[in-house]
Design a protein around this motif. Structure first.
Motif, PDB file in Angstrom:
ATOM      1  N   LEU A   1       0.829  -1.200   0.000  1.00  0.00           N
ATOM      2  CA  LEU A   1       0.000   0.000   0.000  1.00  0.00           C
ATOM      3  C   LEU A   1       0.866   1.253   0.000  1.00  0.00           C
ATOM      4  CD1 LEU A   1      -2.744   1.490   0.351  1.00  0.00           C
ATOM      5  CD2 LEU A   1      -2.440   1.208   2.826  1.00  0.00           C
ATOM      6  N   GLU A   2       1.889   1.262   0.835  1.00  0.00           N
ATOM      7  CA  GLU A   2       2.768   2.438   0.903  1.00  0.00           C
ATOM      8  C   GLU A   2       3.526   2.643  -0.397  1.00  0.00           C
ATOM      9  OE1 GLU A   2       5.200   2.008   4.455  1.00  0.00           O
ATOM     10  OE2 GLU A   2       3.850   3.465   5.407  1.00  0.00           O
ATOM     11  N   ALA A   3       3.956   1.551  -1.012  1.00  0.00           N
ATOM     12  CA  ALA A   3       4.698   1.667  -2.266  1.00  0.00           C
ATOM     13  C   ALA A   3       3.828   2.299  -3.346  1.00  0.00           C
ATOM     14  CB  ALA A   3       5.196   0.294  -2.710  1.00  0.00           C
ATOM     15  N   TYR A   4       2.530   1.977  -3.324  1.00  0.00           N
ATOM     16  CA  TYR A   4       1.635   2.568  -4.318  1.00  0.00           C
ATOM     17  C   TYR A   4       1.309   4.025  -3.991  1.00  0.00           C
ATOM     18  CZ  TYR A   4      -2.394   3.634  -7.155  1.00  0.00           C
ATOM     19  OH  TYR A   4      -3.244   4.246  -8.034  1.00  0.00           O
ATOM     20  N   ALA A   5       0.976   4.274  -2.742  1.00  0.00           N
ATOM     21  CA  ALA A   5       0.495   5.609  -2.363  1.00  0.00           C
ATOM     22  C   ALA A   5       1.616   6.629  -2.246  1.00  0.00           C
ATOM     23  CB  ALA A   5      -0.274   5.528  -1.045  1.00  0.00           C
ATOM     24  N   PHE A   6       2.816   6.179  -1.884  1.00  0.00           N
ATOM     25  CA  PHE A   6       3.914   7.111  -1.627  1.00  0.00           C
ATOM     26  C   PHE A   6       5.170   6.732  -2.420  1.00  0.00           C
ATOM     27  CE2 PHE A   6       1.236   7.297   2.180  1.00  0.00           C
ATOM     28  CZ  PHE A   6       1.077   8.663   2.336  1.00  0.00           C
ATOM     29  N   PRO A   7       5.076   6.735  -3.749  1.00  0.00           N
ATOM     30  CA  PRO A   7       6.294   6.508  -4.541  1.00  0.00           C
ATOM     31  C   PRO A   7       7.225   7.708  -4.404  1.00  0.00           C
ATOM     32  CG  PRO A   7       4.534   7.206  -5.971  1.00  0.00           C
ATOM     33  CD  PRO A   7       3.932   7.046  -4.603  1.00  0.00           C
ATOM     34  N   GLN A   8       8.436   7.561  -4.932  1.00  0.00           N
ATOM     35  CA  GLN A   8       9.349   8.698  -4.913  1.00  0.00           C
ATOM     36  C   GLN A   8       8.690   9.878  -5.624  1.00  0.00           C
ATOM     37  OE1 GLN A   8      13.273   7.843  -6.357  1.00  0.00           O
ATOM     38  NE2 GLN A   8      13.987   9.947  -6.132  1.00  0.00           N
ATOM     39  N   ARG A   9       8.757  11.028  -4.996  1.00  0.00           N
ATOM     40  CA  ARG A   9       7.970  12.180  -5.431  1.00  0.00           C
ATOM     41  C   ARG A   9       8.822  13.164  -6.211  1.00  0.00           C
ATOM     42  NH1 ARG A   9       3.163  14.424  -1.960  1.00  0.00           N
ATOM     43  NH2 ARG A   9       2.789  16.493  -2.843  1.00  0.00           N
ATOM     44  N   ASP A  10       8.335  13.544  -7.380  1.00  0.00           N
ATOM     45  CA  ASP A  10       9.028  14.521  -8.214  1.00  0.00           C
ATOM     46  C   ASP A  10       8.201  15.810  -8.212  1.00  0.00           C
ATOM     47  OD1 ASP A  10      10.234  16.084 -10.117  1.00  0.00           O
ATOM     48  OD2 ASP A  10      10.357  14.521 -11.644  1.00  0.00           O
ATOM     49  N   ASP A  11       8.594  16.746  -7.378  1.00  0.00           N
ATOM     50  CA  ASP A  11       7.824  17.984  -7.253  1.00  0.00           C
ATOM     51  C   ASP A  11       8.012  18.916  -8.443  1.00  0.00           C
ATOM     52  OD1 ASP A  11       6.485  17.514  -4.855  1.00  0.00           O
ATOM     53  OD2 ASP A  11       8.243  18.042  -3.675  1.00  0.00           O
ATOM     54  N   ASP A  12       9.029  18.680  -9.251  1.00  0.00           N
ATOM     55  CA  ASP A  12       9.237  19.526 -10.422  1.00  0.00           C
ATOM     56  C   ASP A  12       8.262  19.173 -11.545  1.00  0.00           C
ATOM     57  OD1 ASP A  12      11.302  20.970  -9.251  1.00  0.00           O
ATOM     58  OD2 ASP A  12      12.802  19.470  -9.833  1.00  0.00           O
ATOM     59  N   SER A  13       8.124  17.880 -11.825  1.00  0.00           N
ATOM     60  CA  SER A  13       7.251  17.460 -12.921  1.00  0.00           C
ATOM     61  C   SER A  13       5.799  17.306 -12.494  1.00  0.00           C
ATOM     62  CB  SER A  13       7.725  16.119 -13.493  1.00  0.00           C
ATOM     63  OG  SER A  13       7.494  15.071 -12.570  1.00  0.00           O
ATOM     64  N   ARG A  14       5.568  17.102 -11.191  1.00  0.00           N
ATOM     65  CA  ARG A  14       4.219  16.841 -10.659  1.00  0.00           C
ATOM     66  C   ARG A  14       3.553  15.676 -11.383  1.00  0.00           C
ATOM     67  NH1 ARG A  14       1.249  22.632  -9.229  1.00  0.00           N
ATOM     68  NH2 ARG A  14       2.382  23.002  -7.293  1.00  0.00           N
ATOM     69  N   LYS A  15       4.324  14.661 -11.707  1.00  0.00           N
ATOM     70  CA  LYS A  15       3.773  13.483 -12.371  1.00  0.00           C
ATOM     71  C   LYS A  15       3.653  12.331 -11.383  1.00  0.00           C
ATOM     72  CE  LYS A  15       5.455  14.505 -17.049  1.00  0.00           C
ATOM     73  NZ  LYS A  15       6.305  14.040 -18.173  1.00  0.00           N
ATOM     74  N   GLY A  16       2.749  11.401 -11.725  1.00  0.00           N
ATOM     75  CA  GLY A  16       2.597  10.198 -10.940  1.00  0.00           C
ATOM     76  C   GLY A  16       1.667  10.375  -9.748  1.00  0.00           C
ATOM     77  N   VAL A  17       1.592   9.334  -8.928  1.00  0.00           N
ATOM     78  CA  VAL A  17       0.762   9.349  -7.727  1.00  0.00           C
ATOM     79  C   VAL A  17       1.458  10.194  -6.673  1.00  0.00           C
ATOM     80  CG1 VAL A  17      -0.225   7.930  -5.895  1.00  0.00           C
ATOM     81  CG2 VAL A  17      -0.217   7.091  -8.255  1.00  0.00           C
ATOM     82  N   ARG A  18       0.758  11.225  -6.189  1.00  0.00           N
ATOM     83  CA  ARG A  18       1.369  12.197  -5.272  1.00  0.00           C
ATOM     84  C   ARG A  18       0.459  12.369  -4.051  1.00  0.00           C
ATOM     85  NH1 ARG A  18       4.783  15.941  -7.107  1.00  0.00           N
ATOM     86  NH2 ARG A  18       3.524  17.667  -6.284  1.00  0.00           N
ATOM     87  N   THR A  19       0.546  11.437  -3.138  1.00  0.00           N
ATOM     88  CA  THR A  19      -0.290  11.444  -1.943  1.00  0.00           C
ATOM     89  C   THR A  19       0.282  12.403  -0.911  1.00  0.00           C
ATOM     90  OG1 THR A  19      -0.893   9.125  -2.343  1.00  0.00           O
ATOM     91  CG2 THR A  19      -1.308  10.009  -0.131  1.00  0.00           C
TER      92      THR A  19
END
Length: 376
Positions: free
Chosen positions: A46-64
């Protein structure tokens, strides 16, 4: 009764009264009780899905930004990311619609309106639409010629004009000025304008002075919610479509209220009949290619209930699952039979997030029946 028998009965009653309330309902007081959950592969997934590595520059992907799970009235999982903390009142976006519907439920319980009341009874600018009822607005079925488009259709978007340009000073009056595209009650057309008409109608139901604090006195304070902020437009109308802010823990209190059919402790804060209406699919909903995969509209809440002609929106979630949903991934999920409430705040931008995937993983992590089934 012979003395030994009386003593045995007294002892039994004393032991019963001294037992921990294992079978009693747990309700949050000033704060939630926290139940420890051991680490497990399912929680890690669950954590791997909800909190992947976050890219604040591109704002892409799952961003919980926040994920909070309540089971049996206790916190069993909580994590935050980005700038959001447990104390942060997060913008709820269209989750605000379900909050307004719940606030209206308190007024409904006091007999201040009926579903078949004309909106104009409480909001006179709707006199040109005398056949639009309160129930129509709650089902997003006013029939007004509204265009609910955001970043991808800003020029034609009614909601962008309402929130940011020519309609922002008086959002309800702006919505009331629209013409009819369909007979009220005959067609689902998602509309933030409908939600703001409900907000304006609430003022007519309770009176101007009471209205200024009504969401707090009617709903937030009885639930113990202390973080809520709700913006108004220049006309003093709460922006019921979009602009409520709460912490994840406070939003979860609304979820627990709805999970328990409008009851908070010993008080029936919202009538069960109102909650049943919220959780009933709009009778004239017709799925289309544009709405395929979307949740089913209820009374300003979203449903997973299967209906004729439409596949269940979230196949891995129970049929009775319902939710308050908002722009960029905001969600309050309620799974009544599992005694589960899930709050998710987010900053999703590219539609990569899946409601069904998160609900599937959360059940595997936190619902014993699902855990046992998957372990076999």
């Amino acid at each position: 009764m012979p003395a030994p028998a009386f003593r045995r009965l007294s002892l039994a009653l004393g032991l019963l009264c001294s037992l921990p309330p294992a079978f009693a309902e747990t309700w949050p007081a000033a704060d939630w009780a926290v139940a420890p959950v051991p680490a497990s592969p399912a929680v890690a997934a669950l954590e791997a899905y909800a909190f992947p590595q976050r890219d604040d520059d591109s704002r892409k992907g799952v961003r919980t930004d926040a994920l909070l799970v309540i089971r049996d009235g206790q916190i069993i999982y909580e994590r935050y990311a980005g700038p959001t903390k447990a104390s942060t009142p997060h913008l709820a976006w269209s989750v605000s619609k379900s909050l307004m519907a719940t606030t209206l439920g308190v007024a409904y319980g006091k007999g201040l309106f009926r579903l078949d009341d004309p909106v104009a009874k409480f909001y006179p600018p709707m006199s040109q639409h005398a056949d639009i009822k309160i129930g129509h607005l709650l089902n997003w079925a006013s029939g007004l010629d509204w265009q609910e488009g955001y970043e991808y259709a800003p020029v034609k978007s009614s909601v962008v004009a309402m929130l940011y340009t020519r309609g922002r000073t008086d959002m309800a009056a702006f919505t009331a000025s629209f013409g009819q595209a369909a007979t009220p009650g005959t067609r689902f057309l998602y509309s933030s304008g409908d939600a703001n008409l409900l907000s304006a109608a609430l003022r007519g139901m309770v009176g101007t002075e009471a209205y200024k604090n009504y969401p707090w006195t009617a709903l937030f304070e009885p639930l113990g919610i202390t973080s809520a902020v709700w913006e108004t437009d220049a006309a003093g109308t709460f922006v019921g479509s979009s602009y409520a802010y709460l912490t994840a823990r406070d939003l979860a209190r609304v979820g627990l209220l709805m999970e328990r059919d409008g009851r908070w402790g010993e008080q029936q804060l919202v009538p069960k009949a109102w909650v049943d209406f919220n959780r009933t699919p709009f009778a004239n909903y017709q799925p289309s290619k544009e709405t395929e995969g979307d949740a089913i509209p209820g009374g300003q809440w979203w449903l997973n209930a299967p209906i004729a002609g439409a596949a269940k929106p979230w196949p891995d979630a129970p049929d009775e699952t319902f939710a308050a949903l908002g722009h960029w991934g905001q969600a309050l999920y309620v799974l009544p039979k599992e005694n589960l409430v899930i709050v998710r705040y987010a900053d999703d931008r590219d539609h990569s997030y899946s409601h069904d995937e998160l609900l599937k993983l959360a059940q595997a992590a936190f619902v014993p029946a699902v855990q046992n089934r998957e372990a076999k």
